[in-house]
Design a protein around this motif. Structure first.
Motif, PDB file in Angstrom:
ATOM      1  N   ASP A  22      -0.033  -1.199   0.078  1.00  0.00           N
ATOM      2  CA  ASP A  22      -0.239   0.548   0.069  1.00  0.00           C
ATOM      3  C   ASP A  22       0.787   1.350   0.033  1.00  0.00           C
ATOM      4  N   GLU A  23       1.848   1.323   0.471  1.00  0.00           N
ATOM      5  CA  GLU A  23       2.058   2.576   1.286  1.00  0.00           C
ATOM      6  C   GLU A  23       3.051   2.835  -0.949  1.00  0.00           C
ATOM      7  N   THR A  24       4.104   1.629  -0.738  1.00  0.00           N
ATOM      8  CA  THR A  24       4.297   2.017  -2.963  1.00  0.00           C
ATOM      9  C   THR A  24       3.409   2.656  -3.247  1.00  0.00           C
ATOM     10  N   VAL A  25       2.299   1.858  -3.630  1.00  0.00           N
ATOM     11  CA  VAL A  25       1.223   2.050  -4.227  1.00  0.00           C
ATOM     12  C   VAL A  25       0.659   4.045  -4.416  1.00  0.00           C
ATOM     13  N   ASN A  26       0.840   4.021  -2.893  1.00  0.00           N
ATOM     14  CA  ASN A  26       0.603   6.087  -2.504  1.00  0.00           C
ATOM     15  C   ASN A  26       1.191   6.440  -3.129  1.00  0.00           C
ATOM     16  N   GLN A  27       2.919   5.751  -3.045  1.00  0.00           N
ATOM     17  CA  GLN A  27       3.994   6.515  -3.589  1.00  0.00           C
ATOM     18  C   GLN A  27       4.011   7.169  -4.538  1.00  0.00           C
ATOM     19  N   LEU A  28       3.482   5.931  -5.783  1.00  0.00           N
ATOM     20  CA  LEU A  28       3.697   5.560  -7.196  1.00  0.00           C
ATOM     21  C   LEU A  28       2.058   7.342  -7.376  1.00  0.00           C
ATOM     22  N   VAL A  29       1.412   7.454  -6.732  1.00  0.00           N
ATOM     23  CA  VAL A  29       0.069   8.369  -6.803  1.00  0.00           C
ATOM     24  C   VAL A  29       0.886   9.895  -6.932  1.00  0.00           C
ATOM     25  N   TRP A  30       1.326   9.880  -5.542  1.00  0.00           N
ATOM     26  CA  TRP A  30       1.866  11.170  -5.078  1.00  0.00           C
ATOM     27  C   TRP A  30       3.242  11.329  -5.798  1.00  0.00           C
ATOM     28  N   TYR A  31       3.807  10.944  -7.082  1.00  0.00           N
ATOM     29  CA  TYR A  31       4.638  11.240  -7.753  1.00  0.00           C
ATOM     30  C   TYR A  31       3.945  11.148  -8.764  1.00  0.00           C
ATOM     31  N   TYR A  32       3.312  10.451  -9.002  1.00  0.00           N
ATOM     32  CA  TYR A  32       2.966  11.285 -10.240  1.00  0.00           C
ATOM     33  C   TYR A  32       1.702  12.118 -10.506  1.00  0.00           C
ATOM     34  N   THR A  47       5.150  21.846  -5.445  1.00  0.00           N
ATOM     35  CA  THR A  47       4.973  22.940  -6.593  1.00  0.00           C
ATOM     36  C   THR A  47       4.791  23.072  -7.371  1.00  0.00           C
ATOM     37  N   ALA A  48       4.627  21.038  -8.234  1.00  0.00           N
ATOM     38  CA  ALA A  48       4.320  20.478  -9.231  1.00  0.00           C
ATOM     39  C   ALA A  48       3.226  20.324  -9.713  1.00  0.00           C
ATOM     40  N   VAL A  49       2.037  20.543  -8.084  1.00  0.00           N
ATOM     41  CA  VAL A  49       1.704  19.798  -8.118  1.00  0.00           C
ATOM     42  C   VAL A  49      -0.026  20.424  -8.833  1.00  0.00           C
ATOM     43  N   GLU A  50      -0.763  19.784  -9.174  1.00  0.00           N
ATOM     44  CA  GLU A  50      -1.701  20.851  -9.904  1.00  0.00           C
ATOM     45  C   GLU A  50      -3.557  21.455  -9.248  1.00  0.00           C
ATOM     46  N   LEU A 114      -3.182   4.343 -14.892  1.00  0.00           N
ATOM     47  CA  LEU A 114      -3.128   3.697 -16.387  1.00  0.00           C
ATOM     48  C   LEU A 114      -3.434   4.537 -17.362  1.00  0.00           C
ATOM     49  N   SER A 115      -5.065   5.388 -16.198  1.00  0.00           N
ATOM     50  CA  SER A 115      -5.240   6.959 -17.662  1.00  0.00           C
ATOM     51  C   SER A 115      -4.136   7.551 -17.505  1.00  0.00           C
ATOM     52  N   TYR A 116      -2.611   7.994 -16.799  1.00  0.00           N
ATOM     53  CA  TYR A 116      -2.101   8.967 -16.271  1.00  0.00           C
ATOM     54  C   TYR A 116      -1.075   8.329 -17.648  1.00  0.00           C
ATOM     55  N   LEU A 117      -0.868   7.507 -17.661  1.00  0.00           N
ATOM     56  CA  LEU A 117       0.033   6.041 -18.026  1.00  0.00           C
ATOM     57  C   LEU A 117      -0.253   6.441 -20.272  1.00  0.00           C
ATOM     58  N   VAL A 118      -1.709   5.924 -20.285  1.00  0.00           N
ATOM     59  CA  VAL A 118      -2.076   6.088 -21.704  1.00  0.00           C
ATOM     60  C   VAL A 118      -1.965   8.221 -22.028  1.00  0.00           C
ATOM     61  N   ILE A 119      -2.631   8.807 -21.021  1.00  0.00           N
ATOM     62  CA  ILE A 119      -2.842   9.650 -21.717  1.00  0.00           C
ATOM     63  C   ILE A 119      -1.216  10.470 -21.690  1.00  0.00           C
TER      64      ILE A 119
END
Length: 122
Positions: A22-32, A47-50, A114-119
Protein backbone atom coordinates in the motif's frame (compact mmCIF):
# COMPACT_ATOMS: atom_id res chain seq x y z
CA UNK A 1 10.45 7.57 -3.26
CA UNK A 2 13.41 7.01 -5.54
CA UNK A 3 12.89 3.24 -5.53
CA UNK A 4 9.47 3.30 -7.16
CA UNK A 5 8.64 0.65 -9.74
CA UNK A 6 8.33 1.88 -13.33
CA UNK A 7 4.93 3.08 -14.48
CA UNK A 8 3.84 0.38 -16.91
CA UNK A 9 1.04 -2.16 -17.23
CA UNK A 10 3.03 -4.79 -15.31
CA UNK A 11 3.23 -2.47 -12.32
CA UNK A 12 -0.47 -1.65 -12.55
CA UNK A 13 -1.32 -5.35 -12.73
CA UNK A 14 0.90 -5.94 -9.69
CA UNK A 15 -1.11 -3.30 -7.80
CA UNK A 16 -4.33 -5.17 -8.60
CA UNK A 17 -2.73 -8.49 -7.66
CA UNK A 18 -1.50 -6.98 -4.35
CA UNK A 19 2.12 -7.69 -5.20
CA UNK A 20 2.98 -4.07 -4.39
CA UNK A 21 2.42 -2.82 -0.85
CA UNK A 22 0.00 0.00 0.00
CA UNK A 23 2.73 2.51 0.86
CA UNK A 24 4.40 2.06 -2.53
CA UNK A 25 1.06 2.40 -4.33
CA UNK A 26 0.43 5.66 -2.45
CA UNK A 27 3.92 6.86 -3.35
CA UNK A 28 3.38 6.11 -7.05
CA UNK A 29 0.23 8.19 -7.15
CA UNK A 30 1.87 10.98 -5.14
CA UNK A 31 4.80 11.03 -7.55
CA UNK A 32 2.62 11.28 -10.66
CA UNK A 33 0.43 13.92 -9.01
CA UNK A 34 3.64 15.95 -8.60
CA UNK A 35 4.47 15.61 -4.91
CA UNK A 36 8.19 15.38 -4.10
CA UNK A 37 9.76 14.75 -0.74
CA UNK A 38 12.75 16.89 0.14
CA UNK A 39 15.04 14.76 2.30
CA UNK A 40 17.17 17.73 3.35
CA UNK A 41 14.30 19.74 4.81
CA UNK A 42 12.13 16.71 5.65
CA UNK A 43 9.16 18.41 3.97
CA UNK A 44 6.91 17.89 0.97
CA UNK A 45 7.37 20.05 -2.10
CA UNK A 46 4.07 20.50 -3.93
CA UNK A 47 5.12 23.11 -6.49
CA UNK A 48 4.48 20.65 -9.36
CA UNK A 49 1.06 19.60 -8.02
CA UNK A 50 -2.08 20.78 -9.86
CA UNK A 51 -3.68 23.69 -8.01
CA UNK A 52 -6.90 21.97 -6.89
CA UNK A 53 -4.91 19.11 -5.39
CA UNK A 54 -2.50 21.51 -3.76
CA UNK A 55 -5.39 23.43 -2.16
CA UNK A 56 -7.16 20.33 -0.84
CA UNK A 57 -4.01 18.38 0.02
CA UNK A 58 -0.89 20.51 0.61
CA UNK A 59 0.79 17.23 1.61
CA UNK A 60 0.04 13.98 -0.20
CA UNK A 61 -3.04 12.17 1.14
CA UNK A 62 -3.18 8.52 2.12
CA UNK A 63 -5.51 7.16 -0.56
CA UNK A 64 -5.75 3.73 1.07
CA UNK A 65 -6.94 5.01 4.44
CA UNK A 66 -9.10 7.96 3.37
CA UNK A 67 -12.08 7.96 1.04
CA UNK A 68 -12.29 11.70 0.10
CA UNK A 69 -8.96 11.87 -1.77
CA UNK A 70 -9.84 8.64 -3.58
CA UNK A 71 -13.15 10.17 -4.69
CA UNK A 72 -11.21 13.20 -5.99
CA UNK A 73 -8.84 10.83 -7.79
CA UNK A 74 -11.78 9.01 -9.40
CA UNK A 75 -13.31 12.27 -10.56
CA UNK A 76 -10.02 13.34 -12.11
CA UNK A 77 -9.94 10.35 -14.47
CA UNK A 78 -11.26 11.42 -17.88
CA UNK A 79 -14.58 9.77 -18.76
CA UNK A 80 -13.08 7.94 -21.72
CA UNK A 81 -10.49 6.34 -19.39
CA UNK A 82 -12.85 5.13 -16.64
CA UNK A 83 -12.88 1.56 -18.01
CA UNK A 84 -9.17 1.24 -18.82
CA UNK A 85 -8.52 -1.53 -16.28
CA UNK A 86 -11.16 -3.64 -18.00
CA UNK A 87 -10.20 -2.64 -21.54
CA UNK A 88 -6.40 -2.85 -21.25
CA UNK A 89 -5.87 -5.41 -18.46
CA UNK A 90 -9.06 -7.47 -18.54
CA UNK A 91 -9.82 -6.57 -14.92
CA UNK A 92 -13.32 -7.75 -14.11
CA UNK A 93 -13.63 -6.04 -10.76
CA UNK A 94 -14.40 -7.73 -7.47
CA UNK A 95 -17.23 -10.05 -6.53
CA UNK A 96 -19.67 -8.78 -3.94
CA UNK A 97 -18.65 -9.89 -0.49
CA UNK A 98 -15.04 -10.59 -1.45
CA UNK A 99 -13.58 -7.10 -1.25
CA UNK A 100 -13.07 -4.26 1.19
CA UNK A 101 -12.83 -0.49 0.70
CA UNK A 102 -9.05 -0.90 0.56
CA UNK A 103 -9.38 -3.11 -2.52
CA UNK A 104 -11.56 -0.64 -4.39
CA UNK A 105 -9.24 2.22 -3.46
CA UNK A 106 -6.26 0.29 -4.82
CA UNK A 107 -8.23 -0.39 -8.02
CA UNK A 108 -9.06 3.33 -8.30
CA UNK A 109 -5.39 4.18 -7.88
CA UNK A 110 -4.42 1.58 -10.48
CA UNK A 111 -6.98 3.00 -12.91
CA UNK A 112 -5.77 6.56 -12.33
CA UNK A 113 -2.16 5.48 -12.94
CA UNK A 114 -3.18 3.62 -16.11
CA UNK A 115 -5.06 6.71 -17.30
CA UNK A 116 -1.97 8.82 -16.58
CA UNK A 117 0.14 6.33 -18.53
CA UNK A 118 -2.24 6.34 -21.52
CA UNK A 119 -2.55 10.13 -21.60
CA UNK A 120 1.23 10.50 -21.36
CA UNK A 121 1.78 8.17 -24.32
CA UNK A 122 -0.57 10.08 -26.63
Amino acid sequence: MSNLPPLNTDTIQAILDEKIDDETVNQLVWYYLGYRYDEASQTWDNTAVEESWKQDYPEPPNFIENRPPTVKLTRSIPKENKQLLKEKLGFQGYKIGTFEPRDTRRATMANWLLSYLVIGSQ
